[in-house]
Design a protein around this motif. Sequence first.
Motif, PDB file in Angstrom:
ATOM      1  N   LEU A  67     -13.684  41.864  27.108  1.00 55.22           N
ATOM      2  CA  LEU A  67     -12.352  41.704  27.430  1.00 55.22           C
ATOM      3  C   LEU A  67     -11.734  42.905  28.539  1.00 55.22           C
ATOM      4  CD1 LEU A  67      -9.356  40.466  27.260  1.00 55.22           C
ATOM      5  CD2 LEU A  67      -9.087  41.606  25.020  1.00 55.22           C
ATOM      6  N   GLY A  68     -12.490  43.931  28.277  1.00 58.04           N
ATOM      7  CA  GLY A  68     -12.199  44.719  29.054  1.00 58.04           C
ATOM      8  C   GLY A  68     -11.865  44.501  30.722  1.00 58.04           C
ATOM      9  N   ALA A  69     -14.034  43.604  30.819  1.00 58.20           N
ATOM     10  CA  ALA A  69     -14.143  43.234  32.676  1.00 58.20           C
ATOM     11  C   ALA A  69     -12.890  42.733  32.666  1.00 58.20           C
ATOM     12  CB  ALA A  69     -15.082  42.349  32.922  1.00 58.20           C
ATOM     13  N   ALA A  70     -12.461  41.655  31.468  1.00 55.28           N
ATOM     14  CA  ALA A  70     -11.516  40.694  32.226  1.00 55.28           C
ATOM     15  C   ALA A  70      -9.837  41.328  32.279  1.00 55.28           C
ATOM     16  CB  ALA A  70     -11.181  39.710  31.047  1.00 55.28           C
ATOM     17  N   VAL A  71      -9.724  42.593  32.219  1.00 50.59           N
ATOM     18  CA  VAL A  71      -8.308  42.923  32.765  1.00 50.59           C
ATOM     19  C   VAL A  71      -8.186  44.073  33.215  1.00 50.59           C
ATOM     20  CG1 VAL A  71      -7.790  41.748  30.281  1.00 50.59           C
ATOM     21  CG2 VAL A  71      -8.206  44.144  30.470  1.00 50.59           C
ATOM     22  N   PHE A  72      -9.534  44.895  33.513  1.00 53.41           N
ATOM     23  CA  PHE A  72      -9.244  46.395  34.149  1.00 53.41           C
ATOM     24  C   PHE A  72      -9.036  46.025  35.283  1.00 53.41           C
ATOM     25  CE2 PHE A  72     -11.212  50.264  35.051  1.00 53.41           C
ATOM     26  CZ  PHE A  72     -10.849  51.297  34.263  1.00 53.41           C
ATOM     27  N   GLY A  73      -7.994  47.006  35.827  1.00 50.00           N
ATOM     28  CA  GLY A  73      -7.196  47.226  37.085  1.00 50.00           C
ATOM     29  C   GLY A  73      -6.858  45.741  37.668  1.00 50.00           C
ATOM     30  N   ASP A  74      -6.115  44.863  36.744  1.00 51.58           N
ATOM     31  CA  ASP A  74      -5.875  43.698  36.815  1.00 51.58           C
ATOM     32  C   ASP A  74      -4.251  43.492  36.291  1.00 51.58           C
ATOM     33  OD1 ASP A  74      -4.717  40.978  37.439  1.00 51.58           O
ATOM     34  OD2 ASP A  74      -6.469  39.976  37.036  1.00 51.58           O
ATOM     35  N   ASP A  75      -3.237  44.025  37.410  1.00 51.18           N
ATOM     36  CA  ASP A  75      -1.934  44.372  36.150  1.00 51.18           C
ATOM     37  C   ASP A  75      -0.932  43.117  35.416  1.00 51.18           C
ATOM     38  OD1 ASP A  75      -2.319  47.223  36.799  1.00 51.18           O
ATOM     39  OD2 ASP A  75      -0.556  47.207  38.174  1.00 51.18           O
ATOM     40  N   ALA A  77      -2.804  40.299  35.008  1.00 52.35           N
ATOM     41  CA  ALA A  77      -3.806  40.370  33.210  1.00 52.35           C
ATOM     42  C   ALA A  77      -3.340  40.833  32.296  1.00 52.35           C
ATOM     43  CB  ALA A  77      -5.701  40.645  34.076  1.00 52.35           C
ATOM     44  N   MET A  78      -3.597  42.069  32.872  1.00 49.16           N
ATOM     45  CA  MET A  78      -2.869  43.646  31.217  1.00 49.16           C
ATOM     46  C   MET A  78      -1.650  43.023  30.631  1.00 49.16           C
ATOM     47  SD  MET A  78      -4.315  45.690  29.895  1.00 49.16           S
ATOM     48  CE  MET A  78      -5.283  47.185  30.325  1.00 49.16           C
ATOM     49  N   ARG A  80      -0.282  39.923  30.424  1.00 50.01           N
ATOM     50  CA  ARG A  80      -0.455  38.820  29.546  1.00 50.01           C
ATOM     51  C   ARG A  80      -1.184  39.321  28.398  1.00 50.01           C
ATOM     52  NH1 ARG A  80      -3.514  36.582  33.979  1.00 50.01           N
ATOM     53  NH2 ARG A  80      -5.297  36.433  33.319  1.00 50.01           N
ATOM     54  N   LEU A  81      -2.088  40.320  28.318  1.00 49.49           N
ATOM     55  CA  LEU A  81      -2.896  40.602  26.655  1.00 49.49           C
ATOM     56  C   LEU A  81      -1.748  41.403  26.483  1.00 49.49           C
ATOM     57  CD1 LEU A  81      -5.183  41.129  25.443  1.00 49.49           C
ATOM     58  CD2 LEU A  81      -5.994  43.537  26.839  1.00 49.49           C
ATOM     59  N   GLU A  82      -0.870  42.546  26.721  1.00 46.74           N
ATOM     60  CA  GLU A  82      -0.780  43.190  26.023  1.00 46.74           C
ATOM     61  C   GLU A  82       0.864  41.966  25.030  1.00 46.74           C
ATOM     62  OE1 GLU A  82       1.562  45.140  28.740  1.00 46.74           O
ATOM     63  OE2 GLU A  82      -0.400  47.481  28.653  1.00 46.74           O
ATOM     64  N   ALA A  83       1.511  41.166  25.878  1.00 44.12           N
ATOM     65  CA  ALA A  83       2.113  40.069  25.720  1.00 44.12           C
ATOM     66  C   ALA A  83       1.991  39.250  24.170  1.00 44.12           C
ATOM     67  CB  ALA A  83       2.432  38.640  26.504  1.00 44.12           C
ATOM     68  N   ILE A  84      -0.043  39.393  23.718  1.00 43.47           N
ATOM     69  CA  ILE A  84      -0.382  38.377  22.922  1.00 43.47           C
ATOM     70  C   ILE A  84      -0.417  39.920  22.103  1.00 43.47           C
ATOM     71  CG2 ILE A  84      -2.381  38.320  22.015  1.00 43.47           C
ATOM     72  CD1 ILE A  84      -3.218  36.640  25.612  1.00 43.47           C
ATOM     73  N   VAL A  85      -0.619  41.189  22.606  1.00 46.00           N
ATOM     74  CA  VAL A  85      -1.074  42.014  21.317  1.00 46.00           C
ATOM     75  C   VAL A  85       0.299  42.624  20.528  1.00 46.00           C
ATOM     76  CG1 VAL A  85      -2.448  44.611  21.281  1.00 46.00           C
ATOM     77  CG2 VAL A  85      -3.707  42.659  22.532  1.00 46.00           C
ATOM     78  N   HIS A  86       0.628  43.305  21.820  1.00 47.64           N
ATOM     79  CA  HIS A  86       2.160  44.130  20.758  1.00 47.64           C
ATOM     80  C   HIS A  86       3.034  43.049  20.616  1.00 47.64           C
ATOM     81  CE1 HIS A  86       2.150  46.226  25.320  1.00 47.64           C
ATOM     82  NE2 HIS A  86       1.227  47.073  24.597  1.00 47.64           N
ATOM     83  N   PRO A  87       3.423  41.861  19.855  1.00 47.42           N
ATOM     84  CA  PRO A  87       3.931  41.012  18.404  1.00 47.42           C
ATOM     85  C   PRO A  87       3.091  41.798  17.752  1.00 47.42           C
ATOM     86  CG  PRO A  87       4.040  40.364  20.980  1.00 47.42           C
ATOM     87  CD  PRO A  87       2.841  41.109  21.413  1.00 47.42           C
ATOM     88  N   ALA A  88       2.097  41.348  17.822  1.00 48.00           N
ATOM     89  CA  ALA A  88       1.036  41.962  16.409  1.00 48.00           C
ATOM     90  C   ALA A  88       0.863  43.243  15.952  1.00 48.00           C
ATOM     91  CB  ALA A  88      -0.196  41.007  16.643  1.00 48.00           C
TER      92      ALA A  88
END
Length: 197
Positions: A67-75, A77-78, A80-88
């Motif tokens: 997952l880190g490789a998929a989002v690292f350095g890609d704002d 992608a980050m 999209r990930l935060e939109a999943i993680v933050h509400p939870a």
Amino acid sequence: MITLGLTGSIGMGKSTVAAMFVDEGVPVFDADAAVHQLQGPGGVIVPAIEQAFPGTTGPNGVDRAALGAAVFGDDAAMKRLEAIVHPAVGAARAAFVAAHQDAPIIVFDVPLLFETGGDRGVDKVVVVSASAEVQRARVLARPGQSPERLAAILARQLPDAEKQTRADFVIATDVPIDQTRDAVRAVIACLLAGTGG
């Protein structure tokens, strides 16, 4: 109830200070630990992460390296990930507050408190700090860290000096550990006395 935000850049000793608050009987909500649980085996956000980032999960939950490789350095992608993680994480935080509603003080341990606007949702903020030299040495001693990775992480975080100016309290961790523990106790006493800040 007084809500206290606990933050600090990578390698500043925030986890150590959080543990000291726990030792003093103050409930601490650890946002990172909540994320680990949500992303672990059977974690509620694992299916959404797999859908957004195929191949980054497995029987043990999220493969953090993948997952880190998929989002690292890609704002994008980050985000999209935060939109999943933050509400939870928000839901887990609400459950924590409900479970500790009788506590005089609760702490929210949030690495990116200022960066995410979380400081607006707490009564007071503690910033954990150490010298840049101590911070660098601590981070580079961790497995898998490099000067480049540290630089990329720091680029996403407010500079330590700015965090300190926005804090109600600053706790140093590049001093003898008893001094750090005394500082934690002083913050608690100050808040309980109603003189916070």
